[in-house]
Design a protein around this motif. Structure first.
Motif, PDB file in Angstrom:
ATOM      1  N   ARG A 169       0.840  -1.211   0.000  1.00  0.00           N
ATOM      2  CA  ARG A 169       0.000   0.000   0.000  1.00  0.00           C
ATOM      3  C   ARG A 169       0.867   1.250   0.000  1.00  0.00           C
ATOM      4  N   PHE A 170       1.948   1.220   0.774  1.00  0.00           N
ATOM      5  CA  PHE A 170       2.867   2.368   0.820  1.00  0.00           C
ATOM      6  C   PHE A 170       3.473   2.622  -0.558  1.00  0.00           C
ATOM      7  N   ILE A 171       3.938   1.569  -1.210  1.00  0.00           N
ATOM      8  CA  ILE A 171       4.561   1.708  -2.529  1.00  0.00           C
ATOM      9  C   ILE A 171       3.556   2.226  -3.558  1.00  0.00           C
ATOM     10  N   ASN A 172       2.348   1.701  -3.535  1.00  0.00           N
ATOM     11  CA  ASN A 172       1.327   2.144  -4.490  1.00  0.00           C
ATOM     12  C   ASN A 172       0.973   3.612  -4.298  1.00  0.00           C
ATOM     13  N   THR A 173       1.073   4.078  -3.054  1.00  0.00           N
ATOM     14  CA  THR A 173       0.750   5.474  -2.760  1.00  0.00           C
ATOM     15  C   THR A 173       1.900   6.415  -3.080  1.00  0.00           C
ATOM     16  N   GLU A 174       3.091   6.041  -2.653  1.00  0.00           N
ATOM     17  CA  GLU A 174       4.257   6.933  -2.777  1.00  0.00           C
ATOM     18  C   GLU A 174       5.043   6.738  -4.073  1.00  0.00           C
ATOM     19  N   HIS A 175       4.986   5.542  -4.651  1.00  0.00           N
ATOM     20  CA  HIS A 175       5.769   5.244  -5.862  1.00  0.00           C
ATOM     21  C   HIS A 175       4.925   4.435  -6.842  1.00  0.00           C
ATOM     22  N   ALA A 176       3.855   5.066  -7.302  1.00  0.00           N
ATOM     23  CA  ALA A 176       2.925   4.387  -8.205  1.00  0.00           C
ATOM     24  C   ALA A 176       3.659   3.860  -9.438  1.00  0.00           C
ATOM     25  N   GLY A 177       3.303   2.645  -9.842  1.00  0.00           N
ATOM     26  CA  GLY A 177       3.929   2.047 -11.021  1.00  0.00           C
ATOM     27  C   GLY A 177       5.106   1.146 -10.680  1.00  0.00           C
ATOM     28  N   THR A 178       5.537   1.176  -9.419  1.00  0.00           N
ATOM     29  CA  THR A 178       6.648   0.327  -8.987  1.00  0.00           C
ATOM     30  C   THR A 178       6.166  -1.098  -8.784  1.00  0.00           C
ATOM     31  N   THR A 179       6.955  -2.047  -9.227  1.00  0.00           N
ATOM     32  CA  THR A 179       6.639  -3.464  -9.035  1.00  0.00           C
ATOM     33  C   THR A 179       7.567  -4.034  -7.965  1.00  0.00           C
ATOM     34  N   TRP A 180       7.283  -5.264  -7.538  1.00  0.00           N
ATOM     35  CA  TRP A 180       8.162  -5.906  -6.554  1.00  0.00           C
ATOM     36  C   TRP A 180       9.584  -5.996  -7.091  1.00  0.00           C
ATOM     37  N   ARG A 181       9.730  -6.153  -8.392  1.00  0.00           N
ATOM     38  CA  ARG A 181      11.045  -6.291  -9.004  1.00  0.00           C
ATOM     39  C   ARG A 181      11.815  -4.971  -9.039  1.00  0.00           C
ATOM     40  N   THR A 182      11.090  -3.841  -9.047  1.00  0.00           N
ATOM     41  CA  THR A 182      11.758  -2.541  -9.191  1.00  0.00           C
ATOM     42  C   THR A 182      11.826  -1.747  -7.882  1.00  0.00           C
ATOM     43  N   VAL A 183      11.419  -2.361  -6.775  1.00  0.00           N
ATOM     44  CA  VAL A 183      11.550  -1.702  -5.470  1.00  0.00           C
ATOM     45  C   VAL A 183      13.032  -1.504  -5.162  1.00  0.00           C
ATOM     46  N   THR A 184      13.401  -0.338  -4.635  1.00  0.00           N
ATOM     47  CA  THR A 184      14.797  -0.043  -4.312  1.00  0.00           C
ATOM     48  C   THR A 184      14.999   0.055  -2.800  1.00  0.00           C
ATOM     49  N   LYS A 185      16.256   0.036  -2.398  1.00  0.00           N
ATOM     50  CA  LYS A 185      16.586   0.174  -0.978  1.00  0.00           C
ATOM     51  C   LYS A 185      16.076   1.512  -0.438  1.00  0.00           C
ATOM     52  N   ARG A 186      16.204   2.565  -1.239  1.00  0.00           N
ATOM     53  CA  ARG A 186      15.743   3.880  -0.778  1.00  0.00           C
ATOM     54  C   ARG A 186      14.244   3.871  -0.477  1.00  0.00           C
ATOM     55  N   MET A 187      13.472   3.149  -1.277  1.00  0.00           N
ATOM     56  CA  MET A 187      12.027   3.051  -1.026  1.00  0.00           C
ATOM     57  C   MET A 187      11.759   2.333   0.290  1.00  0.00           C
ATOM     58  N   VAL A 188      12.533   1.279   0.553  1.00  0.00           N
ATOM     59  CA  VAL A 188      12.369   0.563   1.820  1.00  0.00           C
ATOM     60  C   VAL A 188      12.774   1.468   2.984  1.00  0.00           C
ATOM     61  N   ASP A 189      13.840   2.254   2.797  1.00  0.00           N
ATOM     62  CA  ASP A 189      14.265   3.208   3.835  1.00  0.00           C
ATOM     63  C   ASP A 189      13.143   4.205   4.126  1.00  0.00           C
ATOM     64  N   GLU A 190      12.504   4.693   3.070  1.00  0.00           N
ATOM     65  CA  GLU A 190      11.401   5.642   3.236  1.00  0.00           C
ATOM     66  C   GLU A 190      10.255   5.007   4.024  1.00  0.00           C
ATOM     67  N   TYR A 191      10.026   3.746   3.761  1.00  0.00           N
ATOM     68  CA  TYR A 191       8.973   3.017   4.467  1.00  0.00           C
ATOM     69  C   TYR A 191       9.294   2.931   5.964  1.00  0.00           C
ATOM     70  N   VAL A 192      10.549   2.649   6.286  1.00  0.00           N
ATOM     71  CA  VAL A 192      10.971   2.590   7.692  1.00  0.00           C
ATOM     72  C   VAL A 192      10.775   3.950   8.352  1.00  0.00           C
ATOM     73  N   VAL A 193      11.125   5.019   7.640  1.00  0.00           N
ATOM     74  CA  VAL A 193      10.941   6.373   8.154  1.00  0.00           C
ATOM     75  C   VAL A 193       9.474   6.622   8.488  1.00  0.00           C
ATOM     76  N   LYS A 194       8.595   6.196   7.590  1.00  0.00           N
ATOM     77  CA  LYS A 194       7.157   6.386   7.811  1.00  0.00           C
ATOM     78  C   LYS A 194       6.694   5.615   9.046  1.00  0.00           C
ATOM     79  N   LEU A 195       7.159   4.375   9.197  1.00  0.00           N
ATOM     80  CA  LEU A 195       6.757   3.573  10.351  1.00  0.00           C
ATOM     81  C   LEU A 195       7.204   4.222  11.655  1.00  0.00           C
ATOM     82  N   VAL A 196       8.429   4.743  11.663  1.00  0.00           N
ATOM     83  CA  VAL A 196       8.941   5.423  12.857  1.00  0.00           C
ATOM     84  C   VAL A 196       8.093   6.653  13.164  1.00  0.00           C
TER      85      VAL A 196
END
Length: 268
Positions: A32-59
Protein backbone atom coordinates in the motif's frame (compact mmCIF):
# COMPACT_ATOMS: atom_id res chain seq x y z
CA UNK A 1 2.98 -12.96 -5.13
CA UNK A 2 2.21 -12.39 -1.47
CA UNK A 3 -0.29 -15.26 -1.31
CA UNK A 4 2.17 -17.63 -3.01
CA UNK A 5 4.88 -16.58 -0.54
CA UNK A 6 2.64 -17.15 2.48
CA UNK A 7 1.57 -20.54 1.12
CA UNK A 8 5.25 -21.48 0.81
CA UNK A 9 6.01 -20.38 4.37
CA UNK A 10 3.06 -22.27 5.79
CA UNK A 11 3.25 -25.51 3.81
CA UNK A 12 6.94 -25.86 2.92
CA UNK A 13 8.72 -24.26 5.84
CA UNK A 14 6.15 -25.01 8.49
CA UNK A 15 6.11 -21.50 10.00
CA UNK A 16 3.56 -20.81 12.73
CA UNK A 17 0.22 -19.41 11.62
CA UNK A 18 0.73 -16.22 13.65
CA UNK A 19 4.10 -15.59 11.94
CA UNK A 20 2.60 -16.17 8.51
CA UNK A 21 -0.25 -13.79 9.28
CA UNK A 22 2.14 -11.11 10.57
CA UNK A 23 4.32 -11.40 7.45
CA UNK A 24 1.24 -11.24 5.22
CA UNK A 25 -0.02 -8.06 6.92
CA UNK A 26 3.44 -6.48 6.76
CA UNK A 27 3.80 -7.15 3.03
CA UNK A 28 0.33 -5.81 2.25
CA UNK A 29 1.12 -2.69 4.29
CA UNK A 30 4.36 -2.18 2.35
CA UNK A 31 2.51 -2.71 -0.94
CA UNK A 32 0.00 0.00 0.00
CA UNK A 33 2.87 2.37 0.82
CA UNK A 34 4.56 1.71 -2.53
CA UNK A 35 1.33 2.14 -4.49
CA UNK A 36 0.75 5.47 -2.76
CA UNK A 37 4.26 6.93 -2.78
CA UNK A 38 5.77 5.24 -5.86
CA UNK A 39 2.92 4.39 -8.21
CA UNK A 40 3.93 2.05 -11.02
CA UNK A 41 6.65 0.33 -8.99
CA UNK A 42 6.64 -3.46 -9.04
CA UNK A 43 8.16 -5.91 -6.55
CA UNK A 44 11.04 -6.29 -9.00
CA UNK A 45 11.76 -2.54 -9.19
CA UNK A 46 11.55 -1.70 -5.47
CA UNK A 47 14.80 -0.04 -4.31
CA UNK A 48 16.59 0.17 -0.98
CA UNK A 49 15.74 3.88 -0.78
CA UNK A 50 12.03 3.05 -1.03
CA UNK A 51 12.37 0.56 1.82
CA UNK A 52 14.26 3.21 3.84
CA UNK A 53 11.40 5.64 3.24
CA UNK A 54 8.97 3.02 4.47
CA UNK A 55 10.97 2.59 7.69
CA UNK A 56 10.94 6.37 8.15
CA UNK A 57 7.16 6.39 7.81
CA UNK A 58 6.76 3.57 10.35
CA UNK A 59 8.94 5.42 12.86
CA UNK A 60 7.00 8.66 12.30
CA UNK A 61 3.74 6.78 12.81
CA UNK A 62 4.95 5.64 16.20
CA UNK A 63 5.21 1.96 15.28
CA UNK A 64 7.18 -0.02 17.86
CA UNK A 65 10.77 -0.97 17.01
CA UNK A 66 10.00 -4.68 17.36
CA UNK A 67 7.14 -4.37 14.86
CA UNK A 68 9.33 -2.44 12.40
CA UNK A 69 11.96 -5.17 12.63
CA UNK A 70 9.28 -7.73 11.84
CA UNK A 71 8.16 -5.74 8.78
CA UNK A 72 11.73 -5.59 7.46
CA UNK A 73 12.22 -9.27 8.24
CA UNK A 74 9.10 -10.04 6.19
CA UNK A 75 10.50 -8.11 3.22
CA UNK A 76 13.91 -9.75 3.48
CA UNK A 77 12.39 -13.22 3.70
CA UNK A 78 10.03 -12.49 0.83
CA UNK A 79 12.81 -11.46 -1.54
CA UNK A 80 15.12 -14.22 -0.36
CA UNK A 81 12.37 -16.76 -1.06
CA UNK A 82 11.72 -15.30 -4.52
CA UNK A 83 15.39 -15.77 -5.37
CA UNK A 84 15.39 -19.30 -3.96
CA UNK A 85 12.46 -20.09 -6.23
CA UNK A 86 14.50 -19.09 -9.29
CA UNK A 87 13.46 -15.47 -9.82
CA UNK A 88 16.18 -13.02 -10.85
CA UNK A 89 15.34 -10.29 -8.39
CA UNK A 90 17.42 -8.14 -6.05
CA UNK A 91 16.73 -7.98 -2.32
CA UNK A 92 16.31 -4.23 -1.58
CA UNK A 93 15.72 -4.93 2.13
CA UNK A 94 18.96 -6.85 2.59
CA UNK A 95 21.03 -3.95 3.93
CA UNK A 96 18.29 -1.77 5.37
CA UNK A 97 19.02 -0.71 8.93
CA UNK A 98 16.24 -1.06 11.46
CA UNK A 99 15.80 1.22 14.48
CA UNK A 100 17.25 0.03 17.76
CA UNK A 101 14.89 -0.81 20.59
CA UNK A 102 13.91 2.47 22.21
CA UNK A 103 15.82 4.47 19.60
CA UNK A 104 15.58 8.19 20.31
CA UNK A 105 15.34 10.81 17.60
CA UNK A 106 17.95 13.60 17.69
CA UNK A 107 17.14 16.57 19.91
CA UNK A 108 17.25 19.92 18.13
CA UNK A 109 17.20 23.52 19.29
CA UNK A 110 14.79 26.17 18.03
CA UNK A 111 16.53 28.45 15.53
CA UNK A 112 14.79 31.43 17.09
CA UNK A 113 16.43 30.61 20.43
CA UNK A 114 19.83 30.47 18.72
CA UNK A 115 19.16 33.85 17.13
CA UNK A 116 18.18 35.40 20.46
CA UNK A 117 21.27 34.04 22.19
CA UNK A 118 23.54 35.45 19.48
CA UNK A 119 21.85 38.86 19.73
CA UNK A 120 21.95 38.94 23.53
CA UNK A 121 24.15 41.46 25.36
CA UNK A 122 24.56 39.07 28.29
CA UNK A 123 26.05 36.15 26.35
CA UNK A 124 29.84 36.07 26.13
CA UNK A 125 31.57 36.34 22.77
CA UNK A 126 33.17 32.94 23.30
CA UNK A 127 29.76 31.34 23.79
CA UNK A 128 28.41 33.15 20.72
CA UNK A 129 31.40 31.97 18.69
CA UNK A 130 30.93 28.34 19.75
CA UNK A 131 27.20 28.44 18.98
CA UNK A 132 27.66 30.17 15.61
CA UNK A 133 30.41 27.84 14.39
CA UNK A 134 28.68 24.58 15.32
CA UNK A 135 25.29 25.79 14.06
CA UNK A 136 26.77 26.70 10.66
CA UNK A 137 29.24 23.84 10.23
CA UNK A 138 27.83 20.93 12.25
CA UNK A 139 31.26 20.00 13.61
CA UNK A 140 31.72 17.96 16.78
CA UNK A 141 32.78 19.57 20.05
CA UNK A 142 36.34 18.22 19.93
CA UNK A 143 36.63 19.33 16.31
CA UNK A 144 35.66 22.82 17.43
CA UNK A 145 38.35 22.81 20.11
CA UNK A 146 40.97 21.65 17.60
CA UNK A 147 40.39 24.48 15.10
CA UNK A 148 43.52 26.52 14.38
CA UNK A 149 43.88 29.59 12.10
CA UNK A 150 45.77 27.51 9.55
CA UNK A 151 42.68 25.29 9.14
CA UNK A 152 40.49 28.20 8.01
CA UNK A 153 40.23 29.43 4.41
CA UNK A 154 38.40 32.80 4.35
CA UNK A 155 38.21 32.84 0.54
CA UNK A 156 36.11 29.68 0.32
CA UNK A 157 34.64 30.14 3.81
CA UNK A 158 35.73 26.63 4.68
CA UNK A 159 37.39 24.87 7.61
CA UNK A 160 39.43 21.66 7.50
CA UNK A 161 38.67 19.47 10.50
CA UNK A 162 39.93 16.11 11.69
CA UNK A 163 37.14 13.83 12.85
CA UNK A 164 36.83 10.34 14.24
CA UNK A 165 39.55 7.94 13.12
CA UNK A 166 41.72 10.94 12.20
CA UNK A 167 39.70 11.33 9.00
CA UNK A 168 39.84 14.82 7.54
CA UNK A 169 36.99 16.61 5.86
CA UNK A 170 36.04 20.14 4.82
CA UNK A 171 33.06 22.03 6.23
CA UNK A 172 31.70 25.42 5.23
CA UNK A 173 30.50 28.43 7.20
CA UNK A 174 28.39 31.52 6.65
CA UNK A 175 27.80 35.01 7.95
CA UNK A 176 27.35 34.06 11.62
CA UNK A 177 30.77 32.44 11.83
CA UNK A 178 32.31 35.38 9.98
CA UNK A 179 30.75 37.70 12.56
CA UNK A 180 31.41 35.80 15.79
CA UNK A 181 33.96 33.12 14.94
CA UNK A 182 36.96 35.42 14.64
CA UNK A 183 37.20 35.69 18.41
CA UNK A 184 37.11 31.94 19.03
CA UNK A 185 39.91 30.67 21.26
CA UNK A 186 39.25 26.95 21.28
CA UNK A 187 42.59 25.90 22.71
CA UNK A 188 41.86 27.78 25.94
CA UNK A 189 38.71 25.78 26.75
CA UNK A 190 37.85 22.26 27.88
CA UNK A 191 34.89 20.29 26.54
CA UNK A 192 33.12 20.73 29.85
CA UNK A 193 33.61 24.50 29.77
CA UNK A 194 32.15 24.78 26.27
CA UNK A 195 29.15 22.61 27.17
CA UNK A 196 28.48 24.85 30.15
CA UNK A 197 28.76 28.13 28.23
CA UNK A 198 26.49 26.86 25.44
CA UNK A 199 23.90 25.64 27.94
CA UNK A 200 23.92 28.90 29.91
CA UNK A 201 23.71 30.98 26.73
CA UNK A 202 20.68 29.15 25.31
CA UNK A 203 18.82 28.38 28.53
CA UNK A 204 16.93 31.71 28.81
CA UNK A 205 15.59 31.44 25.25
CA UNK A 206 14.96 27.76 24.54
CA UNK A 207 12.53 25.08 25.68
CA UNK A 208 14.50 22.31 23.96
CA UNK A 209 15.20 19.11 25.92
CA UNK A 210 18.94 19.36 25.26
CA UNK A 211 21.02 22.52 25.08
CA UNK A 212 24.43 21.21 24.13
CA UNK A 213 27.00 21.48 21.35
CA UNK A 214 25.83 18.11 20.03
CA UNK A 215 22.23 19.34 19.93
CA UNK A 216 23.49 22.25 17.81
CA UNK A 217 25.09 19.66 15.48
CA UNK A 218 21.72 17.88 15.27
CA UNK A 219 20.05 21.22 14.51
CA UNK A 220 22.53 21.86 11.68
CA UNK A 221 21.87 18.48 10.07
CA UNK A 222 18.11 18.72 10.49
CA UNK A 223 18.07 22.21 8.96
CA UNK A 224 20.07 21.09 5.92
CA UNK A 225 17.70 18.17 5.35
CA UNK A 226 14.59 20.34 5.73
CA UNK A 227 16.10 22.78 3.21
CA UNK A 228 16.39 19.99 0.65
CA UNK A 229 20.03 18.88 0.86
CA UNK A 230 20.49 15.19 -0.13
CA UNK A 231 21.39 12.75 2.65
CA UNK A 232 24.74 11.66 1.07
CA UNK A 233 25.92 15.28 1.07
CA UNK A 234 24.89 15.76 4.70
CA UNK A 235 26.67 12.49 5.52
CA UNK A 236 29.89 13.85 4.04
CA UNK A 237 29.63 17.18 5.86
CA UNK A 238 28.95 15.47 9.19
CA UNK A 239 31.77 12.97 8.71
CA UNK A 240 29.54 9.92 9.10
CA UNK A 241 31.09 6.67 7.88
CA UNK A 242 27.74 5.15 6.91
CA UNK A 243 24.70 6.91 5.43
CA UNK A 244 22.50 4.83 7.76
CA UNK A 245 23.81 7.01 10.62
CA UNK A 246 22.64 10.12 8.78
CA UNK A 247 19.23 8.62 7.99
CA UNK A 248 18.10 9.28 11.56
CA UNK A 249 17.62 12.93 10.49
CA UNK A 250 15.22 11.80 7.77
CA UNK A 251 13.16 10.16 10.50
CA UNK A 252 13.26 13.39 12.47
CA UNK A 253 12.21 15.43 9.43
CA UNK A 254 9.33 13.07 8.67
CA UNK A 255 8.20 13.25 12.29
CA UNK A 256 8.24 17.06 12.16
CA UNK A 257 6.20 17.10 8.95
CA UNK A 258 3.63 14.78 10.45
CA UNK A 259 3.30 16.95 13.57
CA UNK A 260 2.97 20.11 11.46
CA UNK A 261 0.35 18.46 9.29
CA UNK A 262 -1.64 17.37 12.32
CA UNK A 263 -1.59 20.94 13.55
CA UNK A 264 -2.39 22.70 10.28
CA UNK A 265 -4.36 20.10 8.28
CA UNK A 266 -7.61 21.28 6.61
CA UNK A 267 -10.67 20.74 8.75
CA UNK A 268 -14.38 21.32 8.29
Amino acid sequence: MIDTFIFYLRDNRGLAENTCKAYQEALHDFARFINTEHAGTTWRTVTKRMVDEYVVKLVADGVASATIKQHISALRTFYKTCRAMGQEIDNPARYVSTPKMGEQLPKVIETEAIKQALNSDTVSMQAKAAIAIIFETGIRLQELLDIRPVNIDPETQSIKVEGKGRKQRTVYYGELTKKYGRCWRGSTHTQRAVRTMVFEALKPYSKAEQLSPHALRHTYASTLLNNGMPLPVIQKLLGHKHVETTEIYAKLAYNTVMKDYSRYQPRL
